[in-house]
Design an enzyme around this catalytic site. Sequence first.
Site, PDB file in Angstrom:
ATOM      1  N   ASP A  24     -12.173 -10.364  -0.550  1.00  0.00           N
ATOM      2  CA  ASP A  24     -13.452 -10.435   0.168  1.00  0.00           C
ATOM      3  C   ASP A  24     -14.402  -9.470  -0.514  1.00  0.00           C
ATOM      4  O   ASP A  24     -13.969  -8.468  -1.097  1.00  0.00           O
ATOM      5  CB  ASP A  24     -13.329 -10.186   1.687  1.00  0.00           C
TER       6      ASP A  24
ATOM      7  N   GLU B 140      -6.112 -10.785  -1.169  1.00  0.00           N
ATOM      8  CA  GLU B 140      -6.898 -10.571   0.066  1.00  0.00           C
ATOM      9  C   GLU B 140      -8.387 -10.494  -0.252  1.00  0.00           C
ATOM     10  O   GLU B 140      -9.115  -9.663   0.282  1.00  0.00           O
ATOM     11  CB  GLU B 140      -6.443  -9.280   0.769  1.00  0.00           C
TER      12      GLU B 140
ATOM     13  N   GLU C 221       0.812  -1.233   0.000  1.00  0.00           N
ATOM     14  CA  GLU C 221       0.000   0.000   0.000  1.00  0.00           C
ATOM     15  C   GLU C 221       0.837   1.270   0.000  1.00  0.00           C
ATOM     16  O   GLU C 221       0.604   2.189   0.797  1.00  0.00           O
ATOM     17  CB  GLU C 221      -0.939  -0.003   1.219  1.00  0.00           C
TER      18      GLU C 221
ATOM     19  N   HIS D 110     -10.357  -6.154  -2.069  1.00  0.00           N
ATOM     20  CA  HIS D 110     -11.410  -5.958  -1.059  1.00  0.00           C
ATOM     21  C   HIS D 110     -12.546  -5.216  -1.764  1.00  0.00           C
ATOM     22  O   HIS D 110     -12.503  -3.986  -1.899  1.00  0.00           O
ATOM     23  CB  HIS D 110     -10.887  -5.132   0.118  1.00  0.00           C
TER      24      HIS D 110
ATOM     25  N   ASN E  27       2.141  -5.184  -3.174  1.00  0.00           N
ATOM     26  CA  ASN E  27       0.750  -5.532  -2.871  1.00  0.00           C
ATOM     27  C   ASN E  27      -0.036  -4.253  -2.578  1.00  0.00           C
ATOM     28  O   ASN E  27       0.442  -3.371  -1.859  1.00  0.00           O
ATOM     29  CB  ASN E  27       0.757  -6.437  -1.622  1.00  0.00           C
TER      30      ASN E  27
HETATM   31  C1  XIL Z   1      -6.127  -6.322   8.317  1.00  0.00           C
HETATM   32  C2  XIL Z   1      -6.418  -7.480   9.257  1.00  0.00           C
HETATM   33  O1  XIL Z   1      -7.328  -8.321   8.614  1.00  0.00           O
HETATM   34  C3  XIL Z   1      -6.993  -6.980  10.554  1.00  0.00           C
HETATM   35  O2  XIL Z   1      -7.102  -8.038  11.489  1.00  0.00           O
HETATM   36  C4  XIL Z   1      -6.108  -5.892  11.149  1.00  0.00           C
HETATM   37  O3  XIL Z   1      -6.739  -5.355  12.287  1.00  0.00           O
HETATM   38  C5  XIL Z   1      -5.876  -4.810  10.138  1.00  0.00           C
HETATM   39  O4  XIL Z   1      -5.321  -5.367   8.964  1.00  0.00           O
HETATM   40  N1  XIL Z   1      -4.838  -4.691   3.675  1.00  0.00           N
HETATM   41  C6  XIL Z   1      -3.841  -5.503   4.141  1.00  0.00           C
HETATM   42  C7  XIL Z   1      -4.087  -6.364   5.296  1.00  0.00           C
HETATM   43  O5  XIL Z   1      -2.771  -5.579   3.503  1.00  0.00           O
HETATM   44  O6  XIL Z   1      -2.915  -6.570   6.072  1.00  0.00           O
HETATM   45  C8  XIL Z   1      -5.176  -5.852   6.184  1.00  0.00           C
HETATM   46  O7  XIL Z   1      -5.440  -6.806   7.207  1.00  0.00           O
HETATM   47  C9  XIL Z   1      -6.402  -5.573   5.360  1.00  0.00           C
HETATM   48  C10 XIL Z   1      -6.108  -4.533   4.325  1.00  0.00           C
END
Ligand code: XIL
Length: 674
Positions: free
Chosen positions: A282, A280, A172, A252, A215
Amino acid sequence: MLTPLPAAKHRRPGRRLSALLGALVAATLAATTGTAGAQPAPVRAGTLGAQAAQSGRYFGTAVAGGKLGDGTYTTILDREFTTVTPENEMKWDTTERSRDSFNFAPADQIVAHATGHGQRVRGHTLVWHSQLPSWVSAITDATTLRGVMRHHITTEESHFKGKIYAWDVVNEAFADGSSGARRASVFQKVLGDGYIEDAFRTARSADPAAKLCYNDYNIENWSDAKTQAVYRMVRDFKSRGVPIDCVGFQSHFGSSGPPASFGATLSNFAALGVDVQITELDIARAPATAYADTVKACMGVARCTGISVWGIRDSDSWRSGDSPLLFDAAGNKKPAYSAVLSALGGTAATRTSAAAALPSSFSWSSSGPLIAPKPDATHQIAGIKDPSIVRFNGKWHVFASVASSSGYSLVYLSFSDWSQAGAATHHYLDRSAIGTGYRAAPQVFYYAPQKLWYLVYQTGNASYSTNPDISNPDGWSAPRNFYASMPDIIKQHIGNGYWVDIWVICDSVHCFLFSSDDNGHLYRSQTTVGQFPNGFTNTVIAAQDSDKYALFEASNVYKVQGGNQYLLLVEAIGSDGRRYFRSWTSGSLTGSWSPLAASESNPFTRASNVAFPSGAWTKDISHGEMIRAGYDQTLTIPACHLQYLYQGLDPSASGDYNNLPWRLGLLTQTGSTC
Ligand code: XIL
């Protein structure tokens, strides 16, 4: 140091009757090899990991270390997923909360679970503005921050070296919105644009075997300024030789799912010469079509190498209010699950084939003899036999019987590469507390719940020793027995046979002990994971055959990775008098075993389906072990590119069975389609 052989040991029986030849044999054996009192295995659907593996991809999930004690969670984890990403445990605020004080214990726990189950690990993440301790964000001096960043990357990566498939080196780093600028993190403010490149170069030297990924989120829509900015950075890195291997798209999504251009974005990035991965995933409220569209975008790009969802059940999600995952809070599959499975190429309810991804016929290529006995002044040895093998800490660890007409004992050797197998030192385990006397047919595995290695072997009873360090041949404990005495059911069926070849395998709830009697019976006892190694009871006949040579000995039972299938191999003696293996599968360790490649004409391994490019040194493919995907008590094997370490011998050798010149060779599956 070897003592005379007691009664209970394999002896080579005579040639089989010619009446058992041909198709009749296969039909008879298939029909009579069943179970005593077990229910037929239910029809199983494919799993995410198995379906993804069919196209060479992984299907992964984020894992929270704190949930590894939850049986529902780990059951789904180990059934469905072939890759894991620690959800928080590898982030800076956990691994280096204060300067130069590292804590890898939470991540170690996840990595151990994953490697023990043959799951790959994505390392997440080395450099990120979030979940960053305040002592780092407070640094204002460039030299200090550069040193701190490099030290963090190098220390963390070195700790996990050899265990991580891909690292999210930088996470990020770009700003949202239309600027295309880099995010104003402490790294950006103090070090400037060059910090990303610096991080990747540092990461490459710490673990050159790991793939290095950038990422980010909101980079799925091709025309977005953020997507374009990341694309330009990757293009620049590739053009200047800055090490980068992959780009992770967090994905996400809101309930509308991926943007229409997602497939094009993946394909455009891949065209730069990097792998792309959905890291990641969802989706708010988990619409089936939105999930299917996301998976299809990946399936359409050859270099889209895998997909990970960000958690297992909705209740595990960081955005649980959106119920964005594939399993509900109770662990049930949601509609999106089947949509994903179909998009991966599988069909939820129709897969009825015997195994997740195993073929129903096999062919192999054999090495020459790789390991031969190394007698010494006190160990007079004719053959090395019955190998058990795991890969751990960058080495092969092999345990085997050593035999001569004066008795059986155990040996251990380790080597990093097969080319060194012949040169490895043989450590005789009768010098450890295992002691002298009849010990044969070892099986090794790591019992993760107790953090201990187990060596299981036969002594006339079913015995075991433990060792905290597999590489220390002196560390094994004195033999203990699994049973007070031979279980009654074995006494009733053993006839003139011998009780041999003890084998242990566990699922998440039970451990099972299999053994053979050289008289057509495979036995199974069980205990709980918590009670192991004690409490083996309920001994039943797991499989039997009226022709004892068709279900003779040396059984192996494995979990097939990425599916819900178990593989049973049993050594048989063919109509030519030569040893070979038959195979069956089952959906559970207590289910009935369905034939897979189980006849002389369609064997699992037999001289007839093995090529010997360096010379046909054996006609027997006898007692051995699959090369596993992990090393723990689940005995997980890959579904593809199988390998089998076996004992073979000069076809002209004859005489006392215990004095035969057995050697070890390695079979590699040919024509594996996945
Ligand atoms: C999130 C976790 O799922 C949570 O448990 C934590 O509180 C915050 O981070 N992008 C990412 C992940 O790269 O590491 C994040 O994970 C979600 C967004």
